[in-house]
Design an enzyme around this catalytic site. Structure first.
Site, PDB file in Angstrom:
ATOM      1  CB  SER A   1     -24.547 -80.452  11.733  1.00 47.17           C
ATOM      2  OG  SER A   1     -24.081 -80.264  13.061  1.00 47.17           O
TER       3      SER A   1
ATOM      4  N   GLY B   1     -15.355 -82.700  10.628  1.00 46.17           N
ATOM      5  CA  GLY B   1     -16.085 -83.524  11.569  1.00 46.17           C
ATOM      6  C   GLY B   1     -17.580 -83.431  11.307  1.00 46.17           C
ATOM      7  CB  CYS B   2     -20.325 -85.776  12.051  1.00 43.53           C
ATOM      8  SG  CYS B   2     -19.840 -86.284  13.710  1.00 43.53           S
ATOM      9  CE1 TYR B   3     -23.167 -83.919  17.542  1.00 38.78           C
ATOM     10  CE2 TYR B   3     -21.028 -84.742  18.201  1.00 38.78           C
ATOM     11  CZ  TYR B   3     -22.398 -84.786  18.294  1.00 38.78           C
ATOM     12  OH  TYR B   3     -22.999 -85.689  19.127  1.00 38.78           O
TER      13      TYR B   3
END
Lengths: 346, 346, 346, 346
Positions: free
Chosen positions: C154, C149-151
């Site tokens: 990061s 996932g993107c979060y």
């Protein structure tokens, strides 16, 4: 009519004071000053005031420029206000400083964080911290008010009831705040050049921002002990508004509804504080253009963390609106006068 | 490898030259200069280049700074390029000027609109106007290229086939253009301060913008007569891109499809020009980040007006991309080298 | 040439896969599917691809649509991928799922947070978690990759070296993350209507976001114990990018430079991870359009907190770019192929 | 107190009516309706009204829902108002329709452009066109007012004095208009999805927009002859505001100051119209949040073109503010009541 003067009226907070006072039925703006715009009409400095018929800018920065005013707003850089204020007080004028010079009870903290000597040390003890929801009585009696910073307003309001009730750990307060660019003032810098910030986002001043000691001063009083907070501001690519996310540790088991009720009770009757109930969450645009602070909470049962989200308009409840709220209190006017407004949406 | 130098590499067009050349397989950036950033690494001036390993900024603004380069890009303010260029030519270097100094065949027009004497008058006659779709042959043979302005590029490309074919009245050309803020360069001014422009929009330079004579020079050649245009630029609250809306009068009865076909035929085989067919219309984000120009047309049968919409990225086809396209042509490289890219979307 | 298919190519991640693969010298996009856009050309669905000459959309959502492909990207909603994947595997095709279906080693966690039964439970055990900086070897050997996932991307990247080294308390991890709106996908909802979000900012999914268990799965492995994090996402009024601010407690005394060095050493040689040194801080626009992750740290000596800021492009390193990085690894191609790009700035 | 009802109060214009009326000292909002939000409180539909204590939404769309109201605002889609209005009139209620159903004197024009039969043809003859600066007397006497469209308001106001004086050629009127996205209403469509429009700009409805015949109706009356205009709207990536650029041909030699004076004289005493003098030019943010229209002009002596720039807030002077201005006139209240406001800036 109460006569007010604004020293430093060509910046954003000066403009907002003028805009809000234009609707105030008991106030006349008698004098505005700006060293760089002497003799200009307001609409030459703010085209948003096209058609305004009021005083032109006085170029002086001395206390004489506001002679005859009952109350003076200081919208000048840090360090300038403390040089101006004593002469105003001597003339019996009330003073509301929108900068940091009169926010600190202990001038040494000011001197340490703002890196300059305070030239009106004694006056700092007389000043009230202009957060009406906490210090209404002191403000009413004060001749000088230090108007709170924008970030501190967004942080102290939601934390006040929680610290007083002892339900959050004062040693674990983490503040992740996000502000629109108007907070940087109206000055030309490449860092705030439109193309640099458009579509952009960043943290800045991490662990070093000067609103930190102001927040700590107030939270320490509320907690009854020395409090140090971790404060991380960010720059939002919008013109206005602050959203602060507080990451707190509960000291006892509570659920979201219980914390909501605690806040709602604490702020019952406060005209500008609204508790936003689950499942709603505050949004910046629900307060921009208003003097309101919206607050929501969530308890995360998995981690026992309490997440609090607050929003204000940094230029209004975070600056000029709050200053006028303080003015109303100091002048025995209804506290909400000229400050009641729903946000323009969308 | 072709060695290139960039004089004035710390502005936005300099940054874009560097970004695009970083992907170029046949070019080495041998020297970059900036008077204000001497000795700095590129990533100190543009954090977007974090990790870049290339030359540091040379602080000199003399021709010596790019000694040994085969080709030099001048990304300096108007008036500076004409002082630098003669020495570069003498050394046998090719020169592409991204400013206005070498765009005009008649230096008197430059002097009238830019309000300064041209100190390299003879050289202006040798320079090619760097719009490859019109002047590919001249560019190939030129030692100096005056890279077109951003607005002119967006205006001349769609008008060229129409004027050549004589289907629009050259005496009734109305240009309503809108540009992102990067067109103003990378300089601190209150007018471009983020809060002033966020959510804002305005016209500027109405009937006085200095791209007007450049547009007229080229349209006059295409029309075979003196052409005066009405040019009204606007400032869009975005970082990049130009959209120009041309309001034209047809000289003969045509429908939308016929005009589309005329343009499509004229630009057949051109790698960077795309005709967007009805019912589609160009959008800024469909070209930002690319060297493309998208063009659409609509005939309004009620008024016999022809409305033409063109979009380019002002920093690429309107500046640095076109400059590299010119470089490729001047250096006998494939014209599209390092310039093929789909836009990042959304 | 490696033949790839993309199932669900009409969303934003599908578009980004196509854009990046268009530059890939070793890949041919052989099939794209979309149930709602059957028979359409790509430029009809994304005008940013005007002029694209590739396959038209196949309307089927069965595995047959990508017959003959060596590798298939699944860019479909959660729950759809697990129904499609088994048939692809049976045909010997490699699979990279951009959704959540193959991110969890323990399907029960998926089922609890995504509120549906997993119909390919056994396959989840074979899947590699597609974060190359942590699992390069597993990805190379896997036939199925669950793209992160993107979060989580990061968050996990900056935390990995810190947790491995034991310098932060795994029981006090607070994540305050901010994402651009493209993270919500390409679907019409009033909540994402332009006027509602323009100039706005808000938190959402506080303490309930489904990326939480994904983050915890990876942090737990790194910490060697069960980790629960406090995760608060926010919606930024920009199209692209994620900035995550991590509020961490140091377990030992370190200063900013020491933490920077620890991270720099851990990621030495990693092409897409860059440590931004004090006094610089990461900015969204320094990574948008790229596959990079920028990380900076600050130790606050007053509170012993470690503040970490990371930025990625949510659509690239947070989705399609990372998927192609995984594809390169799985297909024995250079890992950075078609992924090297400086950001368009400003 | 005047009792008003709002049918269709859950859209943007409905929200603006409520916001402005909340400040109106002589009006009580007695009923609000919405078919999709029956029984909901206003703050559930617009979080910007958090804390509002007013009527809940009535789900009915019949005339009964506003029984007892003195005046009814219709903020419903085109075609709905004409079905509702007759019953309201019969009950003696005043009606202000914010849609197009009562803007046309000739119902055939409505039917041709809106592609539906008009079911209250006779009523259209009784309706006043609600542009107070032109039709104050008619509005005062009317029972039905067709509130002007947003684009027409921005176009007719600057053109009125020029056409009346005969100084511009009515056969060469070119309108290049740009509107914020709120003009599209509050509805979920991919075309208005935040990521699609952020940083974007485009023309739309070129030569086909339905505000064209409305503009022509009014300009024809002013010119005393049939006028056909070329109208090209664009979509600005902001929430609010319209800027219209008019490209006109002077019929006699005039300079900028002379045209300014002509407009200033024509609008002397008009509280909401302000002529912005050279070198200033109007900006969107100088009117957003207000009921004002700012107008500037430039004569281009080289082409004899007259360029006129006007700005309004599309939701206020272009919709709800103007509707309330009309209400004030119809109800014999001071015309500016509840409408005096300086814009929030920046």
């Amino acid at each position: 009519m109460i006569k007010v003067g604004i020293i430093g009226a060509s910046g954003y907070t000066g403009g907002e004071l003028l805009r809000i006072l234009a609707q105030h039925p008991k106030v006349e703006v008698a004098a505005i000053t700006s060293r760089t715009h002497e003799g200009k009409k307001l609409e030459e400095v703010f085209a948003s005031f096209t058609g305004w018929n009021g005083p032109v800018f006085n170029g002086s920065d001395s206390a004489d420029a506001v002679d005859g005013c009952d109350l003076v707003f200081l919208a000048v850089p840090h360090g300038v206000a403390m040089a101006l204020a004593p002469a105003l007080l001597e003339k019996g004028q009330k003073v509301i400083d929108l900068g940091a010079d009169f926010r600190f009870r202990d001038y040494r903290i000011y001197e340490a964080w703002y890196k300059k000597e305070h030239c009106a040390r004694e006056m700092t003890k007389l000043a009230a911290y202009g957060l009406p929801e906490l210090y209404r009585k002191e403000i009413r009696e004060a001749q000088v008010v230090g108007n709170p910073g924008c970030y501190p307003t967004s942080v102290i309001l939601p934390l006040c009831p929680l610290l007083k009730a002892g339900v959050v750990d004062p040693d674990r307060i983490i503040i992740d705040a996000k502000s629109g660019v108007s907070g940087a003032g109206r000055k030309a810098e490449v860092a705030y050049h439109f193309p640099e910030l458009f579509g952009n986002f960043k943290a800045y001043g991490v662990a070093t921002h000067r609103h930190t000691p102001e927040i700590e001063q107030e939270l320490s009083r509320l907690a009854g002990k020395e409090v140090a907070v971790s404060f991380t501001p960010h720059l939002l690519p919008v013109a206005r508004g602050i959203l602060s996310t507080l990451h707190l540790s509960l000291t006892k088991t509570m659920n979201t509804a219980e914390v909501e009720s605690m806040l709602a009770e604490a702020y019952q009757g406060e005209p500008f504080i609204k508790i936003v109930r689950e499942p709603q969450l505050p949004e910046l645009k629900n307060v921009t253009g208003t003097n309101c602070c919206h607050i929501a909470v969530r308890v995360d049962p998995r981690t026992r963390q309490l997440i609090v989200v607050s929003v204000i308009d940094n230029m209004i409840k975070g600056a000029s609106g709050q200053a006028i709220q303080n003015m109303n209190i100091m002048c025995d006017l209804p506290e909400t006068m000229s400050l009641v407004q729903w946000p323009v949406y969308p």
